[in-house]
Design a protein around this motif. Structure first.
Motif, PDB file in Angstrom:
ATOM      1  N   GLY A  63     -40.013  48.484 -41.921  1.00 20.12           N
ATOM      2  CA  GLY A  63     -40.899  47.470 -42.501  1.00 20.12           C
ATOM      3  C   GLY A  63     -40.047  46.250 -42.780  1.00 20.12           C
ATOM      4  N   SER A  75     -35.033  40.423 -41.911  1.00 20.20           N
ATOM      5  CA  SER A  75     -34.133  41.568 -41.757  1.00 20.20           C
ATOM      6  C   SER A  75     -34.947  42.831 -41.508  1.00 20.20           C
ATOM      7  CB  SER A  75     -33.289  41.729 -43.018  1.00 20.20           C
ATOM      8  OG  SER A  75     -32.445  40.588 -43.168  1.00 20.20           O
ATOM      9  N   VAL A  76     -34.461  43.624 -40.563  1.00 23.80           N
ATOM     10  CA  VAL A  76     -35.251  44.806 -40.182  1.00 23.80           C
ATOM     11  C   VAL A  76     -34.337  45.985 -39.806  1.00 23.80           C
ATOM     12  CG1 VAL A  76     -35.635  43.896 -37.826  1.00 23.80           C
ATOM     13  CG2 VAL A  76     -37.178  45.633 -38.735  1.00 23.80           C
ATOM     14  N   GLY A  77     -34.129  46.851 -40.770  1.00 31.58           N
ATOM     15  CA  GLY A  77     -33.365  48.075 -40.530  1.00 31.58           C
ATOM     16  C   GLY A  77     -34.282  49.275 -40.657  1.00 31.58           C
ATOM     17  N   PRO A  78     -33.754  50.459 -40.384  1.00 32.93           N
ATOM     18  CA  PRO A  78     -34.593  51.654 -40.406  1.00 32.93           C
ATOM     19  C   PRO A  78     -34.878  52.148 -41.818  1.00 32.93           C
ATOM     20  CG  PRO A  78     -32.319  52.272 -40.057  1.00 32.93           C
ATOM     21  CD  PRO A  78     -32.346  50.764 -40.089  1.00 32.93           C
ATOM     22  N   THR A  79     -36.026  52.779 -42.002  1.00 35.49           N
ATOM     23  CA  THR A  79     -36.303  53.467 -43.261  1.00 35.49           C
ATOM     24  C   THR A  79     -36.033  54.959 -43.047  1.00 35.49           C
ATOM     25  OG1 THR A  79     -37.847  53.589 -45.109  1.00 35.49           O
ATOM     26  CG2 THR A  79     -38.791  53.899 -42.923  1.00 35.49           C
ATOM     27  N   ILE A 124     -28.535  51.981 -37.763  1.00 34.24           N
ATOM     28  CA  ILE A 124     -27.653  51.994 -38.928  1.00 34.24           C
ATOM     29  C   ILE A 124     -28.378  51.459 -40.148  1.00 34.24           C
ATOM     30  CG2 ILE A 124     -25.481  51.099 -39.893  1.00 34.24           C
ATOM     31  CD1 ILE A 124     -24.289  51.533 -37.150  1.00 34.24           C
ATOM     32  N   GLY A 125     -28.603  52.363 -41.101  1.00 38.57           N
ATOM     33  CA  GLY A 125     -29.345  52.015 -42.311  1.00 38.57           C
ATOM     34  C   GLY A 125     -28.629  50.925 -43.070  1.00 38.57           C
ATOM     35  N   GLY A 126     -29.368  49.897 -43.431  1.00 39.99           N
ATOM     36  CA  GLY A 126     -28.772  48.817 -44.206  1.00 39.99           C
ATOM     37  C   GLY A 126     -28.201  47.687 -43.378  1.00 39.99           C
ATOM     38  N   ALA A 127     -28.063  47.901 -42.059  1.00 35.55           N
ATOM     39  CA  ALA A 127     -27.531  46.824 -41.206  1.00 35.55           C
ATOM     40  C   ALA A 127     -28.704  45.985 -40.669  1.00 35.55           C
ATOM     41  CB  ALA A 127     -26.686  47.394 -40.073  1.00 35.55           C
ATOM     42  N   ALA A 128     -29.536  45.548 -41.592  1.00 33.32           N
ATOM     43  CA  ALA A 128     -30.823  44.973 -41.223  1.00 33.32           C
ATOM     44  C   ALA A 128     -30.748  43.533 -40.745  1.00 33.32           C
ATOM     45  CB  ALA A 128     -31.765  45.067 -42.421  1.00 33.32           C
ATOM     46  N   ALA A 129     -29.765  42.778 -41.260  1.00 31.50           N
ATOM     47  CA  ALA A 129     -29.620  41.384 -40.836  1.00 31.50           C
ATOM     48  C   ALA A 129     -29.119  41.358 -39.394  1.00 31.50           C
ATOM     49  CB  ALA A 129     -28.644  40.657 -41.760  1.00 31.50           C
ATOM     50  N   ALA A 132     -31.915  42.355 -36.958  1.00 26.89           N
ATOM     51  CA  ALA A 132     -32.945  41.324 -36.779  1.00 26.89           C
ATOM     52  C   ALA A 132     -32.580  40.403 -35.623  1.00 26.89           C
ATOM     53  CB  ALA A 132     -33.096  40.522 -38.073  1.00 26.89           C
TER      54      ALA A 132
ATOM     55  N   ASN B  54     -22.642  43.065 -40.857  1.00 23.78           N
ATOM     56  CA  ASN B  54     -24.007  42.815 -41.330  1.00 23.78           C
ATOM     57  C   ASN B  54     -23.998  41.971 -42.610  1.00 23.78           C
ATOM     58  OD1 ASN B  54     -27.011  43.540 -41.313  1.00 23.78           O
ATOM     59  ND2 ASN B  54     -26.390  44.285 -43.322  1.00 23.78           N
ATOM     60  N   GLN B  67     -33.517  45.268 -45.250  1.00 27.70           N
ATOM     61  CA  GLN B  67     -34.939  44.892 -45.361  1.00 27.70           C
ATOM     62  C   GLN B  67     -35.569  45.471 -46.621  1.00 27.70           C
ATOM     63  OE1 GLN B  67     -33.898  47.322 -43.384  1.00 27.70           O
ATOM     64  NE2 GLN B  67     -35.110  48.977 -44.240  1.00 27.70           N
ATOM     65  N   CYS B 183     -28.194  56.268 -46.801  1.00 27.64           N
ATOM     66  CA  CYS B 183     -27.332  55.255 -46.179  1.00 27.64           C
ATOM     67  C   CYS B 183     -25.903  55.293 -46.717  1.00 27.64           C
ATOM     68  CB  CYS B 183     -27.908  53.856 -46.342  1.00 27.64           C
ATOM     69  SG  CYS B 183     -29.341  53.581 -45.330  1.00 27.64           S
ATOM     70  N   GLN B 239     -23.178  56.882 -42.745  1.00 28.71           N
ATOM     71  CA  GLN B 239     -24.470  57.180 -42.102  1.00 28.71           C
ATOM     72  C   GLN B 239     -24.673  58.675 -41.778  1.00 28.71           C
ATOM     73  OE1 GLN B 239     -27.043  54.752 -41.493  1.00 28.71           O
ATOM     74  NE2 GLN B 239     -25.717  53.675 -42.921  1.00 28.71           N
TER      75      GLN B 239
END
Lengths: 185, 280
Positions: A63, A75-79, A124-129, A132, B54, B67, B183, B239
């Motif tokens: 999301g 920014s869009v990383g995985p949930t 990679i969780g949190g690597a959303a920027a 994107a 990042n 996000q 994470c 991770q």
């Protein structure tokens, strides 16, 4: 090195993917998370048409943050994926070929992945920027009322993901950690 | 009596919401850099590199690192000689969160009710804690909390007989069960003592402490170091793909408790551990 994959993700392409592979995905994928999954599965169970054809498609459990002017997406990383476990098997049975998220899956999801020949990737969780930047266009195609949880059609270029569960059920969370622990001996 | 106008509180809260989400704190960056140097397992090293890259992109492009810009947890520390004027303090904080999340392009992740689940569209309400202290200082800390890690947190009412070994066992169990989900590399906030609710609050408060600072009590300082070592021997890694960096810091806060109890709360935070403080 990374394997490159172009969407759609056919059963043939899945055969080349092994747990632990680094993969770069290019093409159209769809975002959907908790609330959208609930609606998709309600439609599927009622035998109704889904808002997009999921045959050989990949759903990204994400999301995004809102986009600024001039950006295709925020920014869009995985949930975390386990929350979609109750819904994933039904979508896999309908032809969904891949899922991108993070974290563990339950036995039923893994069994269905093996049964239908699908794949579970982790981003990679949190690597959303950073992620994107791989998204070249984004468009809400269903459930706009859900805001960040709406279904978005994304065109991505070289989206970096790792194969966690391959079509044979190999699980990289187990393999990776045991490979590391072996280096200590 | 020192007077503070609510407009100042709105403005400050707004800025803190944005800053917390765009900029990784210096101490977290140092921990990540240190961890990267120490890792010789290539997957783990690569992932730490990506996490640092990042944070750089987020800073340069002024966008959130993750996000999941969280539910805003706000800690107010207010001197008893301060008088807030011009409106409601509580409403000022919510308004600051509303403006920060809207104008800062942060994700609105809050639903009105745990069962009805309608998005409030502006990330309010915030979770607010007030602490009244002596003097006339006024500080606001904003700690946006993502739920990937929040969902992996646990609390247990141990028996006094479980002692320190029971505490360690429970913390390790929580981190192990969380595995790749929150994470990692994570920061582990631990609250020991008090009551059921106090332990949870202490665990959250522990996450506000810089990872450069250890517990001032030498026994708990030792326990923080020991637990960090044991957590990093689990091999979960960045991770969850294996490595020696599962946690970057273990922060413990404690309080007196009842003769019959030993509450322990473990609040897990991700590698984008966010908290910023400002004095007004």
């Amino acid at each position: 090195m990374s394997k490159k994959i172009n969407m759609p993700l056919t059963k043939d392409k899945v055969k080349d993917l092994k747990a632990g592979d680094n993969v770069l995905i290019t093409g159209t994928i769809y975002t959907a998370r908790d609330a959208a999954h609930k609606r998709l599965v309600e439609l599927a169970e009622a035998g109704k048409k889904l808002p997009f054809n999921i045959e050989d498609q990949v759903i990204y459990y994400a999301g995004p943050a809102p986009s600024k002017e001039g950006q295709p997406i925020g920014s869009v990383g995985p949930t975390t994926s386990y929350r979609m476990d109750p819904y994933a098997p039904i979508l896999l049975e309908k032809g969904l070929r891949g899922m991108i998220g993070k974290g563990k899956r339950d036995e039923k999801v893994i069994e269905t992945i093996k049964k239908v020949g699908a794949v579970y990737f982790a981003a990679i969780g949190g690597a959303a920027a950073l992620m994107a930047k791989c998204v070249k266009s984004a468009e809400v195609i269903a459930y706009e009322d859900l805001g960040a949880e709406a279904i978005r059609k994304l065109y991505v270029e070289d989206l970096p993901v790792i194969v966690v569960i391959d079509k044979d059920g190999n699980n990289y969370y187990e393999v990776g950690q045991s490979e590391y622990l072996k280096t200590l001996r | 009596m020192r007077e503070i106008h609510v407009s100042k509180i709105v403005e400050t809260t707004k800025k803190l919401c944005i800053d917390a989400n765009y900029y990784l704190t210096d101490d977290m960056r140092e921990r990540l850099e240190e961890a990267k140097e120490k890792e010789n397992f290539s997957t783990a090293k690569n992932i730490l590199n990506i996490i640092i890259e990042n944070a750089d992109i987020a800073k340069d492009e002024q966008r959130p690192m993750c996000q999941d810009t969280g539910m805003a947890v706000v800690f107010i520390e207010m001197g008893q000689d301060v008088h807030v004027v011009g409106g409601s303090l509580e409403e000022a904080i919510h308004e600051g969160v509303r403006q920060g999340y809207t104008q800062g392009y942060l994700r609105k992740s809050v639903v009105n009710d745990p069962i009805e689940r309608i998005n409030t569209q502006d990330n309010t309400p915030a979770v607010i804690y007030y602490n009244i202290v002596e003097g006339n200082d006024f500080s606001i800390t904003v700690a946006p909390k993502g739920f990937g890690s929040e969902n992996m947190s646990q609390l247990k009412m141990l028996k006094p007989a479980d002692g320190i070994e029971g505490v360690k066992e429970f913390v390790l169990k929580a981190v192990k069960e969380a595995g790749p989900n929150p994470c990692p590399p994570i920061v582990v906030g631990i609250g020991i003592g008090g009551t059921f609710d106090k332990a949870a609050f202490l665990a959250k408060k522990a996450l506000l402490r810089s990872t450069n600072e250890r517990n001032k009590n030498s026994f708990y300082e030792g326990l923080e170091k020991e637990l960090l070592g044991e957590i990093n021997e689990l091999g979960i890694g960045p991770q969850g793909f294996g490595g020696k960096t599962t946690a970057l810091s273990v922060n413990i806060e404690t309080y007196a408790t009842h003769i019959a109890g030993l509450p322990v709360a473990v609040n897990i935070n991700c590698h984008a551990t966010r908290h910023v403080k400002a004095h007004i």
